[in-house]
Structures are given as C-alpha cells and as structure tokens.
Design an enzyme around this catalytic site. Structure first.
Site, PDB file in Angstrom:
ATOM      1  N   SER A 129       0.821  -1.205   0.000  1.00 24.90           N
ATOM      2  CA  SER A 129       0.000   0.000   0.000  1.00 24.90           C
ATOM      3  C   SER A 129       0.855   1.255   0.000  1.00 24.90           C
ATOM      4  O   SER A 129       0.334   2.350  -0.089  1.00 24.90           O
ATOM      5  CB  SER A 129      -0.920  -0.003   1.227  1.00 24.90           C
ATOM      6  OG  SER A 129      -0.166  -0.159   2.404  1.00 24.90           O
ATOM      7  N   HIS A 150      -2.600  -3.193  -6.184  1.00 20.26           N
ATOM      8  CA  HIS A 150      -3.049  -2.781  -4.847  1.00 20.26           C
ATOM      9  C   HIS A 150      -4.566  -2.941  -4.750  1.00 20.26           C
ATOM     10  O   HIS A 150      -5.333  -2.117  -5.244  1.00 20.26           O
ATOM     11  CB  HIS A 150      -2.618  -1.326  -4.619  1.00 20.26           C
ATOM     12  CG  HIS A 150      -2.941  -0.805  -3.269  1.00 20.26           C
ATOM     13  ND1 HIS A 150      -3.131   0.530  -3.013  1.00 20.26           N
ATOM     14  CD2 HIS A 150      -3.107  -1.441  -2.082  1.00 20.26           C
ATOM     15  CE1 HIS A 150      -3.398   0.699  -1.733  1.00 20.26           C
ATOM     16  NE2 HIS A 150      -3.403  -0.491  -1.151  1.00 20.26           N
ATOM     17  N   GLU A 162      -5.745  -0.640  -7.701  1.00 21.22           N
ATOM     18  CA  GLU A 162      -4.808   0.413  -8.119  1.00 21.22           C
ATOM     19  C   GLU A 162      -3.573  -0.289  -8.675  1.00 21.22           C
ATOM     20  O   GLU A 162      -2.935  -1.067  -7.971  1.00 21.22           O
ATOM     21  CB  GLU A 162      -4.455   1.265  -6.887  1.00 21.22           C
ATOM     22  CG  GLU A 162      -3.633   2.490  -7.192  1.00 21.22           C
ATOM     23  CD  GLU A 162      -3.396   3.333  -5.915  1.00 21.22           C
ATOM     24  OE1 GLU A 162      -3.249   2.756  -4.822  1.00 21.22           O
ATOM     25  OE2 GLU A 162      -3.353   4.563  -6.029  1.00 21.22           O
ATOM     26  N   ASN A 200      -3.575   6.171  -1.230  1.00 16.59           N
ATOM     27  CA  ASN A 200      -3.170   6.493   0.139  1.00 16.59           C
ATOM     28  C   ASN A 200      -2.575   7.887   0.295  1.00 16.59           C
ATOM     29  O   ASN A 200      -2.560   8.432   1.398  1.00 16.59           O
ATOM     30  CB  ASN A 200      -2.221   5.421   0.665  1.00 16.59           C
ATOM     31  CG  ASN A 200      -3.007   4.183   1.043  1.00 16.59           C
ATOM     32  OD1 ASN A 200      -4.110   4.292   1.563  1.00 16.59           O
ATOM     33  ND2 ASN A 200      -2.468   3.016   0.756  1.00 16.59           N
TER      34      ASN A 200
HETATM   35  N1  CAA Z   1     -16.996 -10.899   1.795  1.00 14.15           N
HETATM   36  C1  CAA Z   1     -18.313 -11.003   1.650  1.00 14.15           C
HETATM   37  N2  CAA Z   1     -19.193 -10.218   2.280  1.00 14.15           N
HETATM   38  C2  CAA Z   1     -18.687  -9.269   3.095  1.00 14.15           C
HETATM   39  C3  CAA Z   1     -17.315  -9.071   3.295  1.00 14.15           C
HETATM   40  C4  CAA Z   1     -16.450  -9.949   2.613  1.00 14.15           C
HETATM   41  N3  CAA Z   1     -15.120  -9.868   2.737  1.00 14.15           N
HETATM   42  N4  CAA Z   1     -17.119  -8.033   4.161  1.00 14.15           N
HETATM   43  C5  CAA Z   1     -18.341  -7.586   4.498  1.00 14.15           C
HETATM   44  N5  CAA Z   1     -19.264  -8.327   3.853  1.00 14.15           N
HETATM   45  C6  CAA Z   1     -20.697  -8.206   3.952  1.00 14.15           C
HETATM   46  C7  CAA Z   1     -21.095  -7.957   5.374  1.00 14.15           C
HETATM   47  O1  CAA Z   1     -21.030  -9.162   6.106  1.00 14.15           O
HETATM   48  C8  CAA Z   1     -22.484  -7.446   5.220  1.00 14.15           C
HETATM   49  O2  CAA Z   1     -23.362  -8.531   5.092  1.00 14.15           O
HETATM   50  P1  CAA Z   1     -24.765  -8.555   5.863  1.00 14.15           P
HETATM   51  O3  CAA Z   1     -25.528  -7.417   5.257  1.00 14.15           O
HETATM   52  O4  CAA Z   1     -25.304  -9.888   5.526  1.00 14.15           O
HETATM   53  O5  CAA Z   1     -24.443  -8.376   7.310  1.00 14.15           O
HETATM   54  C9  CAA Z   1     -22.404  -6.684   3.894  1.00 14.15           C
HETATM   55  O6  CAA Z   1     -21.185  -7.075   3.251  1.00 14.15           O
HETATM   56  C10 CAA Z   1     -22.409  -5.195   4.023  1.00 14.15           C
HETATM   57  O7  CAA Z   1     -21.574  -4.853   5.061  1.00 14.15           O
HETATM   58  P2  CAA Z   1     -22.060  -3.963   6.247  1.00 14.15           P
HETATM   59  O8  CAA Z   1     -23.542  -4.019   6.384  1.00 14.15           O
HETATM   60  O9  CAA Z   1     -21.220  -4.314   7.418  1.00 14.15           O
HETATM   61  O10 CAA Z   1     -21.697  -2.494   5.931  1.00 14.15           O
HETATM   62  P3  CAA Z   1     -21.601  -1.686   4.605  1.00 14.15           P
HETATM   63  O11 CAA Z   1     -22.788  -1.783   3.747  1.00 14.15           O
HETATM   64  O12 CAA Z   1     -21.159  -0.347   5.089  1.00 14.15           O
HETATM   65  O13 CAA Z   1     -20.386  -2.283   3.783  1.00 14.15           O
HETATM   66  C11 CAA Z   1     -18.071  -1.900   3.600  1.00 14.15           C
HETATM   67  C12 CAA Z   1     -19.170  -2.557   4.386  1.00 14.15           C
HETATM   68  C13 CAA Z   1     -18.030  -2.447   2.158  1.00 14.15           C
HETATM   69  C14 CAA Z   1     -16.765  -2.261   4.306  1.00 14.15           C
HETATM   70  C15 CAA Z   1     -18.319  -0.355   3.538  1.00 14.15           C
HETATM   71  O14 CAA Z   1     -18.500   0.137   4.845  1.00 14.15           O
HETATM   72  C16 CAA Z   1     -17.204   0.381   2.899  1.00 14.15           C
HETATM   73  O15 CAA Z   1     -17.135   0.468   1.688  1.00 14.15           O
HETATM   74  N6  CAA Z   1     -16.309   0.962   3.739  1.00 14.15           N
HETATM   75  C17 CAA Z   1     -15.139   1.665   3.245  1.00 14.15           C
HETATM   76  C18 CAA Z   1     -14.093   0.667   2.890  1.00 14.15           C
HETATM   77  C19 CAA Z   1     -12.876   1.333   2.359  1.00 14.15           C
HETATM   78  O16 CAA Z   1     -12.742   2.538   2.285  1.00 14.15           O
HETATM   79  N7  CAA Z   1     -11.916   0.497   1.980  1.00 14.15           N
HETATM   80  C20 CAA Z   1     -10.662   0.964   1.525  1.00 14.15           C
HETATM   81  C21 CAA Z   1      -9.721   0.963   2.673  1.00 14.15           C
HETATM   82  S1  CAA Z   1      -8.169   1.554   2.178  1.00 14.15           S
HETATM   83  C22 CAA Z   1      -7.411   0.217   1.578  1.00 14.15           C
HETATM   84  O17 CAA Z   1      -7.861  -0.879   1.565  1.00 14.15           O
HETATM   85  C23 CAA Z   1      -6.094   0.502   0.988  1.00 14.15           C
HETATM   86  C24 CAA Z   1      -4.959   0.715   1.859  1.00 14.15           C
HETATM   87  O18 CAA Z   1      -3.870   0.552   1.368  1.00 14.15           O
HETATM   88  C25 CAA Z   1      -5.015   1.184   3.250  1.00 14.15           C
END
Ligand code: CAA
Length: 293
Positions: A129, A150, A162, A200
C-alpha cells in the site's frame, strides 16, 4: 475446470500464486479463484492457511446467501484453491501476488527469492500500500515484470485495483495485469510510482486530519465520523475507517509520505503514534478509536 485467460496483448495467465494468507491475501485468492484462475495460496504455517480458507468459505457463503453467486460457483472457487507453505510452489505460477506485511527487508528478500524460483515469463506483483514498486523491482533481474497490484479492503466487495507502474514496468506487464484485474470483476486504474501512489496519498492525510481533530478536541469521535459519513456520503467515518485499515498501517503510510516528500503537511498526528505505541491498532486488536468484540 481450468480456465485459461487470454489476455489481449498481454500474456496468458492460468495460475496465480498468492503469498501471504492474511486479510488481503485471502481476499485476493478468493477473487482470483472466483474468476476461474487456478490459485495457490502460500503462508508460513498450516494454521494460518486453515484460517484463511475458513475466511474465504465464510465470504463466499455471504455472497451465496445474497444470491450474488450460486453454491456451485462457490464450490468451484474453493476447489480451484490449493494451499502450501513452500514458496517453490510459485514455480508453476504465471503471476505471483505478494501480500505479506509492509516490511521492506522482507519484501526485498522475498522478491529476490521469487526471481530465482519463477520462470522468466512470471509477473511478480506486490499488493503493497505504500512501498516503492521500483525499489522492490530492484531486488530482481526482471524489473520490467514487477508491478503494483493494490487491492482494497474488503477485497471481495471493493471494485478498485490500483495498478502501479515501477520505473521499468513494461507496457505488456501493465496490460496483462489490467486485464487480469478486469477478469476478476475489478476496475483497474493505473498510477505511477510516487509515495502513497494515489489512493493512500489522498486517503491517509484525510484520516490523519480527523485524528488531529480528535486530539485537539474539535469534536467527539461520533461527530467527526458522522459529519464525514452524512455530509460527504462516505460509507464509514474516517476514525472508523482508520480502525478498519489498522492504525499501524495508517501510521506507516503517513511516515512514507513524510519521508518521501519531505513536506510537513504529511506529519503523523501524535495521537496516532501514541495509539500505535500502546498497541491500540483498531479492529484487529479489538481497540482503536472504537472497541470491537
Ligand atoms: N466478503 C463477503 N461479504 C462481506 C465481506 C467480505 N469480505 N465483508 C463484508 N461483507 C458483507 C457484510 O457481512 C455485510 O453482510 P450482511 O448485510 O449480511 O451483514 C455486507 O457485506 C455489508 O456490510 P455492512 O452491512 O457491514 O456495511 P456496509 O454496507 O457499510 O459495507 C463496507 C461494508 C463495504 C466495508 C463499507 O463500509 C465500505 O465500503 N467501507 C469503506 C471501505 C474502504 O474505504 N476500503 C478501503 C480501505 S483503504 C485500503 O484498503 C487501501 C490501503 O492501502 C489502506
């Protein structure tokens, strides 16, 4: 069923090795196998691999219950993944995706080893990352076939990959990886190799600023997160997202930006550093800005 992906002007990829079976690695193995690639998932011991396979089963089960995929597709995905602890399993891979912890020396050692294990045509990708792709490529004799791939967390749900070109990454390597990511149902977008790439460089200073706001008492954690969620339509507030990513990872990225640009605007919030020192790393340790079960 073995699916051979004919990748336009790039090369054909049949087998993908994923090194590191943690949160990112198991997600990458899942999306690669769901796309029809043969996958070998490699980590240091069987317990880590068993945990990763259980996570993949759970995630595929969620997708089946939401009718995004059928049970037989989930079963086929699982069947296409083999696991092992021996890195020489990479000798049959057309693409290796590294997803080990963000420790430069570990990555340099691993890429040097992969360079000697893998056939000439194999592309070596890193899910880093923040570490320079060019630096990692410098540990190999094939810098034209080293690239950043990424994925975003959670890998099965996030659309973006990415793609980062190192100084010597060839156009053919980029084309192959773009098409491999597309065949996994992702949207690949390419960045050049500058500190933090695009994702990032923009995301982490925003998270860091939210931590400064908390540290300075500008607002409560709930208000900071609520303002950004409701006001900007972000799916998670910045403090919750920092917990989700891991505070150690966010700090590491801020330090990479600070070192890479030499600009004080990238200085990490002292509160972030203090929490990392205290082992409060977010979701993975059960405590960060919030508490988790
Ligand atoms: N596989 C399958 N299903 C999954 C899952 C996975 N890995 N992770 C979550 N789900 C499911 C959940 O279990 C949930 O199912 P239910 O409705 O049956 O409970 C469903 O997906 C939706 O999840 P939530 O209801 O908990 O919440 P949500 O609708 O907000 O979605 C999320 C969750 C996709 C994580 C959303 O909150 C989101 O997009 N958050 C931001 C994530 C983000 O910004 N990611 C980038 C981080 S930065 C990075 O990764 C790079 C780095 O280098 C740091």
């Amino acid at each position: 069923m073995i699916v051979e992906h004919l990748l336009g002007e790039g090369m054909n990829i049949k087998t993908i090795a994923v090194i590191g079976a943690g949160q990112m690695g198991n997600g990458i193995a899942q999306v690669a196998s769901s796309a029809g690639f043969q996958v070998v998932l490699i980590d240091m011991n069987d317990a880590l691999l068993e945990k990763a396979m259980a996570t993949i089963q759970f995630s595929l089960g969620k997708l089946v219950s939401k009718e995004k995929i059928s049970q037989s597709e989930a079963d086929d995905s699982i069947a296409r993944i083999s696991t092992g602890t021996d890195r020489s399993l990479c000798q049959n891979a057309d693409l290796v995706v590294e997803a080990i912890p963000e420790v430069l020396e570990w990555k340099l050692d691993l890429f040097k080893e992969l360079d000697s294990i893998c056939p000439d045509h194999t592309i070596l990708a890193t899910n880093t990352s923040s570490i320079s792709i060019t630096k990692i490529a410098g540990a190999t004799r094939r810098p034209d076939r080293v690239i950043g791939m990424h994925f975003m967390n959670p890998v099965p749900l996030m659309k973006l990959v990415e793609i980062i070109n190192g100084e010597e990454t060839s156009a053919e390597t980029n084309a192959t990886i773009v098409q491999a990511a597309e065949s996994m149902g992702k949207v690949p977008l390419t960045s050049e190799d500058f500190p933090g790439f695009i994702s990032n460089r923009i995301l982490c200073p925003m998270l860091n600023e939210a931590i400064f706001c908390l540290q300075e008492g500008v607002a409560t954690r709930e208000a900071i997160d609520g303002i950004m969620k409701l006001g900007m339509n972000h799916p998670m507030g910045p403090l919750a997202l920092a917990d989700y990513i891991g505070l150690d990872t966010v700090l590491h990225i801020m330090d990479v930006l600070y070192d890479g640009f030499g600009d004080s605007k990238y200085r990490a919030a002292p509160l972030l550093r203090r929490m990392v020192d205290a082992g409060l790393l977010g979701k993975k340790t059960g405590r960060g800005f919030y508490t988790y079960n």
